[in-house]
Design an enzyme around this catalytic site. Sequence first.
Site, PDB file in Angstrom:
ATOM      1  N   SER A 114       0.985  20.598   1.073  1.00 16.16           N
ATOM      2  CA  SER A 114       1.720  19.459   1.621  1.00 16.16           C
ATOM      3  C   SER A 114       1.129  18.121   1.192  1.00 16.16           C
ATOM      4  O   SER A 114       1.853  17.138   1.056  1.00 16.16           O
ATOM      5  CB  SER A 114       1.723  19.520   3.156  1.00 16.16           C
ATOM      6  OG  SER A 114       2.351  20.686   3.616  1.00 16.16           O
ATOM      7  N   HIS A 137       6.310  21.379  -3.476  1.00 20.17           N
ATOM      8  CA  HIS A 137       6.166  21.192  -2.033  1.00 20.17           C
ATOM      9  C   HIS A 137       7.509  21.404  -1.351  1.00 20.17           C
ATOM     10  O   HIS A 137       8.396  20.552  -1.404  1.00 20.17           O
ATOM     11  CB  HIS A 137       5.640  19.787  -1.723  1.00 20.17           C
ATOM     12  CG  HIS A 137       5.586  19.517  -0.252  1.00 20.17           C
ATOM     13  ND1 HIS A 137       5.986  18.323   0.309  1.00 20.17           N
ATOM     14  CD2 HIS A 137       5.214  20.302   0.796  1.00 20.17           C
ATOM     15  CE1 HIS A 137       5.852  18.376   1.618  1.00 20.17           C
ATOM     16  NE2 HIS A 137       5.391  19.577   1.930  1.00 20.17           N
ATOM     17  N   GLU A 149       9.624  19.004  -3.605  1.00 22.79           N
ATOM     18  CA  GLU A 149       8.994  18.012  -4.472  1.00 22.79           C
ATOM     19  C   GLU A 149       8.251  18.727  -5.597  1.00 22.79           C
ATOM     20  O   GLU A 149       7.357  19.533  -5.340  1.00 22.79           O
ATOM     21  CB  GLU A 149       8.026  17.148  -3.657  1.00 22.79           C
ATOM     22  CG  GLU A 149       8.733  16.296  -2.614  1.00 22.79           C
ATOM     23  CD  GLU A 149       7.760  15.594  -1.681  1.00 22.79           C
ATOM     24  OE1 GLU A 149       7.648  14.356  -1.783  1.00 22.79           O
ATOM     25  OE2 GLU A 149       7.120  16.291  -0.877  1.00 22.79           O
ATOM     26  N   ASN A 188       5.630  13.195   2.519  1.00 16.97           N
ATOM     27  CA  ASN A 188       4.617  13.114   3.567  1.00 16.97           C
ATOM     28  C   ASN A 188       3.977  11.737   3.645  1.00 16.97           C
ATOM     29  O   ASN A 188       3.506  11.338   4.726  1.00 16.97           O
ATOM     30  CB  ASN A 188       3.562  14.206   3.377  1.00 16.97           C
ATOM     31  CG  ASN A 188       3.900  15.448   4.182  1.00 16.97           C
ATOM     32  OD1 ASN A 188       4.414  15.352   5.295  1.00 16.97           O
ATOM     33  ND2 ASN A 188       3.643  16.612   3.620  1.00 16.97           N
TER      34      ASN A 188
END
Length: 307
Positions: A114, A137, A149, A188
């Site tokens: 992550s 991700h 991602e 994130n």
Amino acid sequence: MQKILHACIIGAGLMGHGIAQVFAQAGHKVTIFDPDAATLDVAPQRVAHNLEQMGLTSGPVLANIFLATDLQIAVADADIVVEAVSERLELKQQLFADVARFAPRHTVLASNTSVIPITAIGELLDADARGRLVGTHWWNPPHLVPLVEVVRTEYTSEKVFDSTFELLLSLGKSPVKVHRDVAGFIGNRLQHAMWREAISLVSKGVCDAETIDTVVKQSFGMRLPFLGPMENADLVGLQLTKLVHQVIFPDLCNDLEPNPLLNALLEQGHEGMRTGQGLRAWTQEQADEVRTQLALRLITSVQKPAI
């Protein structure tokens, strides 16, 4: 006709079983590896439950899934290996070093981390393996959230970067290319910038945690599926955007460490839904309801209406 690939998913837990489901739903052969037999054994049941929620038959999907407790056997003929283990750098580094030894020389090495930079994860790899290492991700739950991602490092080959992106498209996902390997990638960094401010507001006594959730869900959160932040800035105009930033930026939280409120809660054993208390208090029924409603709403949002 689509080429059938062999995907190996390392880690059968929260993310791994859902990633395996996506590959298996697309007709690919999937091997799930996990050293913990108990976690591995329940992975097919979790996939079946997901499919039942989605109103789909589980049999054809489960027929594409195989289980393995031996890493060397699991990756022996894999076209792509997706790592979905806990967020510990040393664990991921050693895991990919082992996979690179056991897997074919063409195998794409993909990490579902992550936040950890992919470059750091590949530090034990030789030049060839580093060229095949890429970040993928996925978002929880991975069988429902479209975004993945795709993160390249300075060593990732253009062929691996592009082919991984195309593979994810073929799986029905909505991949995006991340051209610089920064901690947290894109999603994130955006998400936790908001979390940092939200926790700060609670710690300063501006409001309670429930109010934070109400404000997000009943205001700008309702727009986000239809109006992204860049679109919104252009919609209201960059002059207004600049004026707002001039007023609010100096007052926003810019902590470089986790908020002390988190430490205080953790020291009391308050870890979140699992323990019944985190930033908010939870009964088991409330926690289950959140998970169920999230899944059902995501299913509704991603399923195409019948013609």
